[in-house]
Enzyme design. Structure first.
Site: not given
Ligand SMILES: Cc1cn([C@H]2C[C@H](O)[C@@H](COP(=O)(O)OP(=O)(O)OP(=O)(O)O)O2)c(=O)[nH]c1=O
Length: 206
Positions: A79
């Protein structure tokens, strides 16, 4: 040594799948877990990242409990939380959320915390939270408007994706880049191999 066919990734994030593939690891199963990600009152972003990554892994464990097909499985979850000081920015689903996040991030430093949780076949729970410090340039109105119309902020913690256009906003990064994208690869592979997973199994010529 355990092989890739025993890894469950408790995630629906394409970025996390891509990052593992980058390290030659292809999970046997993707099991996105929908848990309540609302921060507790004045919860520290580090604690939120730890709690949510563990919550996702535990939810996946509950989902496979008792199913012989998953005996011997490793469960990996993560997360990512973006914060400016103690203020936690949302995972942006609406354009006005993304606009406020980008205005807040403009011209200042913020931190990105990614919690990683691994549950091993013998139900040992290992977790780590890695943080990266990121400084954005001052964003012009045009920068922000163009970014908002790109849609790259959708579903992203803090309203941006460093692996896309927002990479051009970064004037300084201290720590792990992959941690910002959503999975700190060095630390995740160390966790997996430390618990007996063969991280080299997929390191063959593509
Ligand atoms: C800061 C940042 C976040 N992110 C994304 C990563 C995660 O997918 C999302 C953060 O939300 P999360 O809740 O961590 O993850 P998610 O809901 O996408 O997926 P899951 O819970 O099923 O694992 O933001 C990027 O792709 N690039 C970035 O630079």
């Amino acid at each position: 040594m355990a092989q890739t066919d025993t890894l469950i990734l408790a995630s629906g994030s394409p970025r996390r799948v891509e990052l593992l593939a980058q390290a030659g690891i292809e999970p046997a199963r993707l099991m996105p877990m929908d848990i309540d990600e609302t921060p507790k009152r004045s919860e520290h972003p580090r604690s939120l990242a730890r709690r949510l990554s563990t919550g996702k892994a535990q939810a996946a464990l509950a989902a496979i409990k008792g199913d012989p097909a998953f005996a011997g499985s490793y469960i990996l979850a993560a997360d990512t939380v973006v914060s400016v000081g103690r203020r936690i920015l949302p995972k942006t689903e609406m354009i006005d959320e993304a606009s406020s996040a980008l205005h807040l991030l403009s011209g200042r430093s913020h931190r990105v915390f990614t919690g990683v949780c691994l549950i091993t076949p013998d139900r040992t729970v290992r977790q780590k939270v890695i943080d990266t410090k990121v400084r954005f340039k001052r964003l012009s109105t045009t920068d922000i408007e163009a970014y908002l119309s790109s849609g790259q902020w959708r579903g992203k913690a803090g309203g941006y994706a460093i692996q896309g256009i927002a990479g051009s906003f970064v004037v300084k990064l201290v720590g792990s880049y992959t941690n910002v994208v959503g999975l700190p690869l060095y630390e995740t592979l160390a966790l997996l191999s430390g618990e007996g997973f063969d991280v080299h199994a997929g390191w063959t010529d593509a």
